[in-house]
Design a protein around this motif. Sequence first.
Motif, PDB file in Angstrom:
ATOM      1  N   THR A   1      20.127  83.742  40.628  1.00 31.96           N
ATOM      2  CA  THR A   1      19.326  83.215  41.736  1.00 31.96           C
ATOM      3  C   THR A   1      20.088  83.336  43.051  1.00 31.96           C
ATOM      4  N   LEU A   2      21.370  82.984  43.036  1.00 31.35           N
ATOM      5  CA  LEU A   2      22.199  83.092  44.239  1.00 31.35           C
ATOM      6  C   LEU A   2      22.308  84.550  44.685  1.00 31.35           C
ATOM      7  N   LEU A   3      22.429  85.445  43.727  1.00 31.61           N
ATOM      8  CA  LEU A   3      22.529  86.869  44.047  1.00 31.61           C
ATOM      9  C   LEU A   3      21.237  87.380  44.689  1.00 31.61           C
ATOM     10  N   ASP A   4      20.091  86.967  44.159  1.00 35.07           N
ATOM     11  CA  ASP A   4      18.804  87.367  44.756  1.00 35.07           C
ATOM     12  C   ASP A   4      18.648  86.789  46.156  1.00 35.07           C
ATOM     13  N   ASN A   5      18.994  85.503  46.318  1.00 36.19           N
ATOM     14  CA  ASN A   5      18.781  84.826  47.605  1.00 36.19           C
ATOM     15  C   ASN A   5      19.728  85.313  48.699  1.00 36.19           C
ATOM     16  N   THR A   6      20.908  85.791  48.313  1.00 33.33           N
ATOM     17  CA  THR A   6      21.862  86.283  49.316  1.00 33.33           C
ATOM     18  C   THR A   6      21.728  87.794  49.539  1.00 33.33           C
ATOM     19  N   ASN A   7      20.767  88.402  48.835  1.00 36.16           N
ATOM     20  CA  ASN A   7      20.464  89.825  49.037  1.00 36.16           C
ATOM     21  C   ASN A   7      18.959  90.011  49.184  1.00 36.16           C
ATOM     22  N   PRO A   8      18.339  89.335  50.156  1.00 35.34           N
ATOM     23  CA  PRO A   8      16.880  89.380  50.282  1.00 35.34           C
ATOM     24  C   PRO A   8      16.375  90.793  50.603  1.00 35.34           C
ATOM     25  N   GLY A   9      15.268  91.126  49.982  1.00 38.06           N
ATOM     26  CA  GLY A   9      14.625  92.399  50.305  1.00 38.06           C
ATOM     27  C   GLY A   9      15.147  93.597  49.546  1.00 38.06           C
ATOM     28  N   ILE A  10      16.219  93.434  48.754  1.00 35.71           N
ATOM     29  CA  ILE A  10      16.756  94.563  47.984  1.00 35.71           C
ATOM     30  C   ILE A  10      16.040  94.625  46.632  1.00 35.71           C
ATOM     31  N   THR A  11      15.299  95.686  46.406  1.00 38.57           N
ATOM     32  CA  THR A  11      14.488  95.842  45.197  1.00 38.57           C
ATOM     33  C   THR A  11      15.208  96.726  44.183  1.00 38.57           C
ATOM     34  N   PRO A  12      14.754  96.701  42.907  1.00 38.06           N
ATOM     35  CA  PRO A  12      15.343  97.618  41.919  1.00 38.06           C
ATOM     36  C   PRO A  12      15.254  99.081  42.349  1.00 38.06           C
ATOM     37  N   GLU A  13      14.162  99.439  43.036  1.00 32.43           N
ATOM     38  CA  GLU A  13      14.012 100.823  43.504  1.00 32.43           C
ATOM     39  C   GLU A  13      15.090 101.165  44.536  1.00 32.43           C
ATOM     40  N   MET A  14      15.378 100.215  45.430  1.00 34.34           N
ATOM     41  CA  MET A  14      16.423 100.436  46.438  1.00 34.34           C
ATOM     42  C   MET A  14      17.796 100.544  45.788  1.00 34.34           C
ATOM     43  N   ILE A  15      18.047  99.718  44.752  1.00 34.29           N
ATOM     44  CA  ILE A  15      19.331  99.783  44.044  1.00 34.29           C
ATOM     45  C   ILE A  15      19.483 101.131  43.358  1.00 34.29           C
ATOM     46  N   GLU A  16      18.379 101.611  42.746  1.00 34.31           N
ATOM     47  CA  GLU A  16      18.415 102.915  42.090  1.00 34.31           C
ATOM     48  C   GLU A  16      18.689 104.027  43.094  1.00 34.31           C
ATOM     49  N   ALA A  17      18.251 103.817  44.345  1.00 33.86           N
ATOM     50  CA  ALA A  17      18.462 104.811  45.401  1.00 33.86           C
ATOM     51  C   ALA A  17      19.846 104.698  46.042  1.00 33.86           C
ATOM     52  N   GLY A  18      20.615 103.654  45.677  1.00 35.17           N
ATOM     53  CA  GLY A  18      21.977 103.558  46.188  1.00 35.17           C
ATOM     54  C   GLY A  18      22.303 102.310  46.972  1.00 35.17           C
ATOM     55  N   ALA A  19      21.358 101.374  47.115  1.00 36.99           N
ATOM     56  CA  ALA A  19      21.631 100.125  47.838  1.00 36.99           C
ATOM     57  C   ALA A  19      22.663  99.300  47.064  1.00 36.99           C
ATOM     58  N   ARG A  20      23.462  98.514  47.791  1.00 39.58           N
ATOM     59  CA  ARG A  20      24.515  97.716  47.173  1.00 39.58           C
ATOM     60  C   ARG A  20      24.280  96.224  47.392  1.00 39.58           C
ATOM     61  N   LEU A  21      24.571  95.424  46.368  1.00 35.49           N
ATOM     62  CA  LEU A  21      24.427  93.972  46.453  1.00 35.49           C
ATOM     63  C   LEU A  21      25.719  93.342  46.954  1.00 35.49           C
ATOM     64  N   ASN A  22      25.589  92.249  47.719  1.00 37.46           N
ATOM     65  CA  ASN A  22      26.739  91.470  48.184  1.00 37.46           C
ATOM     66  C   ASN A  22      27.012  90.357  47.181  1.00 37.46           C
ATOM     67  N   TYR A  23      28.149  90.426  46.512  1.00 42.29           N
ATOM     68  CA  TYR A  23      28.492  89.477  45.452  1.00 42.29           C
ATOM     69  C   TYR A  23      29.402  88.336  45.927  1.00 42.29           C
ATOM     70  N   THR A  24      29.821  88.324  47.210  1.00 38.72           N
ATOM     71  CA  THR A  24      30.825  87.356  47.654  1.00 38.72           C
ATOM     72  C   THR A  24      30.435  85.895  47.406  1.00 38.72           C
ATOM     73  N   PRO A  25      29.226  85.429  47.793  1.00 39.14           N
ATOM     74  CA  PRO A  25      28.869  84.030  47.519  1.00 39.14           C
ATOM     75  C   PRO A  25      28.881  83.694  46.028  1.00 39.14           C
ATOM     76  N   THR A  26      28.420  84.639  45.210  1.00 38.46           N
ATOM     77  CA  THR A  26      28.399  84.409  43.766  1.00 38.46           C
ATOM     78  C   THR A  26      29.813  84.270  43.215  1.00 38.46           C
ATOM     79  N   MET A  27      30.730  85.110  43.689  1.00 38.77           N
ATOM     80  CA  MET A  27      32.111  85.037  43.222  1.00 38.77           C
ATOM     81  C   MET A  27      32.785  83.747  43.672  1.00 38.77           C
ATOM     82  N   LEU A  28      32.471  83.288  44.870  1.00 39.62           N
ATOM     83  CA  LEU A  28      33.044  82.018  45.341  1.00 39.62           C
ATOM     84  C   LEU A  28      32.548  80.840  44.503  1.00 39.62           C
TER      85      LEU A  28
END
Length: 465
Positions: A398-425
């Motif tokens: 949930t934190l990963l989705d909320n801190t990466n709004p608007g990034i869809t599976p299609e965008m990830i498949e095309a090369g978009a990257r997720l920000n994991y910093t809040p989740t790691m903290l």
Amino acid sequence: MEQLKRTLRDKASARWAMMVIVSFLMAANYYFYDALSPLKTLLQEKLNFSSQDFGIVAGFYAFPNTFLLMAVLGGIILDKLGIRPTGLLFAVFMLIGAFLTAYGATDYYNNGGFSYGLMNSFWTDYSPGLKMMSFGMLLFGLGAETSIVVASKILVKWFKGYEIALAFALNLGIARIGTALAFNLSPRLVMPDFWSAPVWFAAMLLLVGFLVFLVYIMYDVKLDRQTQTKASLIDKDEEFQISDLGKLLTNRSFLFITALCVTFYAAVFPFLKYAPDFFHHKFGVSVKTAGDIASLLPYGTVIFTPLFGWFVDKKGRSASLMIYGSLLLIFVHLMFSLTTFNVYVLMVLLGIAFSLVPAAMWPSVAKIVPEHRIGTAYGAMFSLQNLGLFGVPILAGTLLDNTNPGITPEMIEAGARLNYTPTMLMFVGFGIVGFIFALLLKWDDKTSGYGLELPSNTKTENSVS
């Protein structure tokens, strides 16, 4: 005297053979638990999962043990009925759950196969594939956690008074080979026309583990005959009482070690669920390479956990080792969160942290709790541990989705990257809380008299039996 005749557990070869047999089932258990971890991106592509959906499937493993207290009940059943019936019952739950999870990932099911309509008739905001896989993981978790309790009691039964810390450490090390192989093999077992093959392979490996457990049962029967005990009966003064739970819950040492267990594992196992995806997005490595990097942690524990277990047997210092491991965990997660330091070095360090704490923690419980209540104690610990294993993966997703709004599976498949910093903290926060409980455990040991800082076979005033 006749009563002093040697039994199977007095033979080192027999003891270690039983440890290997039980550890194989544990390894198959761990393999299935982590088989989906390197497949997060594939699940997003094939089943349109979000990060939260992935967290739900991972978290439902812990649902029965968190909300139905099945690990506690399983521990009580274990203390009442014995190893053999309890082990068989919950191993069957594992198998059913594993095969249902694999079925829920198949194209046949997701294209309208058997029970698809039923799963599509309720909670329509969630896909039938998500619901079937979550239900399978629920049943698998129901059996898996109590099976781990059974394995723990088996080790106490065969090794108490001998090399118990080393036995626990080797057991964990062998089991985590299953985790490591899941990270290595799952991405490589994917076939273009059969993408769910890694999940089916994991389910079949669990079936092999079940058959191996049947071999252990034969030796368990022989040992019980030699010691003139019965699997389903215990002495009247050792029968389970509700007050036994009360005694556990008023034992400060038990509460502190349980709280450490919950928070420490909440910072490790849920992280491993997301680790391949984290490495893929933050460090730009391929999915296969990300799985290989994640496997360094369990491979490291294969080496370090037995080493620290041997140290606990010979030198003690269990409470101190738990403090050191908690500190190292915090350091590694901070480095993951805020730097791009060499990921291979950090995973090796995390493997050391993940060896220090379990190698000291699990045999310490046998010092705090009498043997005839060890199943209940481990069950209580695993149920509370599962609170973290249920909630934290969902929270992380949930934190990963909320801190990466608007990034869809299609965008990830095309090369978009997720920000994991809040989740790691978030994982850093769990590590800090665990460190506090490790300090409290060592402080309490100074007055409790359980001797957590002493070698395994040292008798103390408050030694339990």
